[in-house]
Design a protein around this motif. Structure first.
Motif, PDB file in Angstrom:
ATOM      1  N   ASP A  34       0.832  -1.200   0.000  1.00  0.00           N
ATOM      2  CA  ASP A  34       0.000   0.000   0.000  1.00  0.00           C
ATOM      3  C   ASP A  34       0.869   1.253   0.000  1.00  0.00           C
ATOM      4  N   ASP A  35       1.947   1.228   0.774  1.00  0.00           N
ATOM      5  CA  ASP A  35       2.854   2.386   0.822  1.00  0.00           C
ATOM      6  C   ASP A  35       3.510   2.635  -0.534  1.00  0.00           C
ATOM      7  N   ASP A  36       3.845   1.577  -1.260  1.00  0.00           N
ATOM      8  CA  ASP A  36       4.415   1.747  -2.601  1.00  0.00           C
ATOM      9  C   ASP A  36       3.399   2.397  -3.539  1.00  0.00           C
ATOM     10  N   ILE A  37       2.156   1.943  -3.476  1.00  0.00           N
ATOM     11  CA  ILE A  37       1.112   2.516  -4.333  1.00  0.00           C
ATOM     12  C   ILE A  37       0.919   3.992  -4.008  1.00  0.00           C
ATOM     13  N   ILE A  38       0.847   4.312  -2.736  1.00  0.00           N
ATOM     14  CA  ILE A  38       0.689   5.709  -2.322  1.00  0.00           C
ATOM     15  C   ILE A  38       1.890   6.530  -2.772  1.00  0.00           C
ATOM     16  N   ALA A  39       3.084   5.964  -2.677  1.00  0.00           N
ATOM     17  CA  ALA A  39       4.291   6.678  -3.109  1.00  0.00           C
ATOM     18  C   ALA A  39       4.258   6.947  -4.612  1.00  0.00           C
ATOM     19  N   VAL A  40       3.852   5.960  -5.409  1.00  0.00           N
ATOM     20  CA  VAL A  40       3.764   6.153  -6.861  1.00  0.00           C
ATOM     21  C   VAL A  40       2.762   7.251  -7.188  1.00  0.00           C
ATOM     22  N   LEU A  41       1.595   7.185  -6.574  1.00  0.00           N
ATOM     23  CA  LEU A  41       0.574   8.204  -6.824  1.00  0.00           C
ATOM     24  C   LEU A  41       1.040   9.585  -6.350  1.00  0.00           C
ATOM     25  N   SER A  42       1.789   9.622  -5.262  1.00  0.00           N
ATOM     26  CA  SER A  42       2.347  10.891  -4.773  1.00  0.00           C
ATOM     27  C   SER A  42       3.368  11.439  -5.768  1.00  0.00           C
ATOM     28  N   TYR A  43       4.205  10.566  -6.297  1.00  0.00           N
ATOM     29  CA  TYR A  43       5.170  10.980  -7.322  1.00  0.00           C
ATOM     30  C   TYR A  43       4.445  11.560  -8.534  1.00  0.00           C
ATOM     31  N   ILE A  44       3.442  10.847  -9.016  1.00  0.00           N
ATOM     32  CA  ILE A  44       2.691  11.318 -10.184  1.00  0.00           C
ATOM     33  C   ILE A  44       2.120  12.707  -9.905  1.00  0.00           C
ATOM     34  N   LYS A  45       1.475  12.869  -8.763  1.00  0.00           N
ATOM     35  CA  LYS A  45       0.883  14.170  -8.432  1.00  0.00           C
ATOM     36  C   LYS A  45       1.944  15.250  -8.308  1.00  0.00           C
ATOM     37  N   SER A  46       3.119  14.884  -7.841  1.00  0.00           N
ATOM     38  CA  SER A  46       4.190  15.878  -7.657  1.00  0.00           C
ATOM     39  C   SER A  46       4.647  16.484  -8.978  1.00  0.00           C
ATOM     40  N   THR A  47       4.373  15.803 -10.077  1.00  0.00           N
ATOM     41  CA  THR A  47       4.823  16.290 -11.390  1.00  0.00           C
ATOM     42  C   THR A  47       3.824  17.241 -12.045  1.00  0.00           C
ATOM     43  N   TRP A  48       2.614  17.298 -11.516  1.00  0.00           N
ATOM     44  CA  TRP A  48       1.589  18.138 -12.127  1.00  0.00           C
ATOM     45  C   TRP A  48       1.865  19.613 -11.865  1.00  0.00           C
ATOM     46  N   PRO A  49       1.494  20.479 -12.800  1.00  0.00           N
ATOM     47  CA  PRO A  49       1.602  21.926 -12.548  1.00  0.00           C
ATOM     48  C   PRO A  49       0.768  22.307 -11.317  1.00  0.00           C
ATOM     49  N   GLN A  50       1.161  23.377 -10.662  1.00  0.00           N
ATOM     50  CA  GLN A  50       0.498  23.787  -9.421  1.00  0.00           C
ATOM     51  C   GLN A  50      -1.018  23.950  -9.595  1.00  0.00           C
ATOM     52  N   GLU A  51      -1.457  24.473 -10.728  1.00  0.00           N
ATOM     53  CA  GLU A  51      -2.891  24.661 -10.954  1.00  0.00           C
ATOM     54  C   GLU A  51      -3.631  23.324 -10.943  1.00  0.00           C
ATOM     55  N   ILE A  52      -3.043  22.313 -11.573  1.00  0.00           N
ATOM     56  CA  ILE A  52      -3.668  20.989 -11.609  1.00  0.00           C
ATOM     57  C   ILE A  52      -3.641  20.362 -10.219  1.00  0.00           C
ATOM     58  N   ARG A  53      -2.544  20.526  -9.501  1.00  0.00           N
ATOM     59  CA  ARG A  53      -2.474  20.003  -8.130  1.00  0.00           C
ATOM     60  C   ARG A  53      -3.536  20.652  -7.253  1.00  0.00           C
ATOM     61  N   ALA A  54      -3.725  21.953  -7.413  1.00  0.00           N
ATOM     62  CA  ALA A  54      -4.739  22.668  -6.634  1.00  0.00           C
ATOM     63  C   ALA A  54      -6.138  22.158  -6.973  1.00  0.00           C
ATOM     64  N   ARG A  55      -6.391  21.902  -8.245  1.00  0.00           N
ATOM     65  CA  ARG A  55      -7.698  21.372  -8.647  1.00  0.00           C
ATOM     66  C   ARG A  55      -7.914  19.974  -8.069  1.00  0.00           C
ATOM     67  N   HIS A  56      -6.849  19.176  -8.045  1.00  0.00           N
ATOM     68  CA  HIS A  56      -6.959  17.846  -7.446  1.00  0.00           C
ATOM     69  C   HIS A  56      -7.209  17.956  -5.950  1.00  0.00           C
ATOM     70  N   ASP A  57      -6.543  18.893  -5.285  1.00  0.00           N
ATOM     71  CA  ASP A  57      -6.789  19.115  -3.856  1.00  0.00           C
ATOM     72  C   ASP A  57      -8.254  19.482  -3.615  1.00  0.00           C
ATOM     73  N   GLU A  58      -8.815  20.318  -4.472  1.00  0.00           N
ATOM     74  CA  GLU A  58     -10.232  20.684  -4.348  1.00  0.00           C
ATOM     75  C   GLU A  58     -11.113  19.441  -4.483  1.00  0.00           C
ATOM     76  N   LEU A  59     -10.792  18.588  -5.431  1.00  0.00           N
ATOM     77  CA  LEU A  59     -11.530  17.350  -5.622  1.00  0.00           C
ATOM     78  C   LEU A  59     -11.458  16.492  -4.368  1.00  0.00           C
ATOM     79  N   GLU A  60     -10.307  16.450  -3.763  1.00  0.00           N
ATOM     80  CA  GLU A  60     -10.100  15.649  -2.546  1.00  0.00           C
ATOM     81  C   GLU A  60     -10.938  16.166  -1.387  1.00  0.00           C
ATOM     82  N   ASN A  61     -11.250  17.435  -1.387  1.00  0.00           N
ATOM     83  CA  ASN A  61     -11.956  18.042  -0.257  1.00  0.00           C
ATOM     84  C   ASN A  61     -13.458  18.117  -0.442  1.00  0.00           C
ATOM     85  N   ARG A  62     -13.977  17.593  -1.537  1.00  0.00           N
ATOM     86  CA  ARG A  62     -15.435  17.580  -1.727  1.00  0.00           C
ATOM     87  C   ARG A  62     -16.052  16.577  -0.782  1.00  0.00           C
TER      88      ARG A  62
END
Length: 154
Positions: free
Chosen positions: A125-153
């Protein structure tokens, strides 16, 4: 009103206020499983991605050509995980379950044609979370912010 009724109303009011504060707090802070700002998690995720995911999804997260069009076998090519793909349109829990259990299990169709394997028993599970964290880390700040908004719905 008697004392007991007033005490019950007072307790209910306090619980309602606590619920409101908790709800308000969850709207302002990302509640994601992911840690795209943690260098150690991202480095681990990048290494696991390179070893496990890049062969299909690309070394630069670019995905396979024509990823929106089914192959003659009825399967969709691997999508990109950069900002041009749809990964950031899904909350972390959905991404985690898709990776761990596979597309068919996620949508309730065990016969769903997909080249994406389930990684349960292959990655922790930690590996999966790490991979997904890596993927998200590569997104432009605007996309990361939009994903954060999605997470908070709610």
């Amino acid at each position: 009103m008697n004392r007991r009724t007033l005490a019950g109303l007072g307790a209910a009011g306090v619980l309602a206020a606590i619920a409101l504060i908790v709800t308000m707090g969850s709207d302002t802070e990302p509640s994601s499983l992911l840690a795209p700002s943690d260098p150690e998690v991202v480095a681990r995720g990048q290494a696991v991605y390179a070893e496990t995911c890049a062969a299909c999804h690309g070394g630069d997260l670019e995905g396979q050509p024509n990823w929106r069009e089914r192959t003659p076998e009825g399967r969709l090519p691997a999508p990109p995980h950069d900002e041009t793909g749809h990964t950031w349109h899904h909350d972390a829990d959905t991404l985690f379950r898709l990776t761990k259990y596979g597309v068919g299990a996620l949508i309730g169709e065990t016969d769903y044609p997909s080249d994406m394997p389930a990684y349960e028993g292959v990655l922790t599970d930690d590996d999966i979370i790490a991979v997904l964290s890596y993927i998200k880390s590569t997104w432009p700040q605007e996309i990361r912010a939009r994903h954060d908004e999605l997470e908070n719905r709610p």
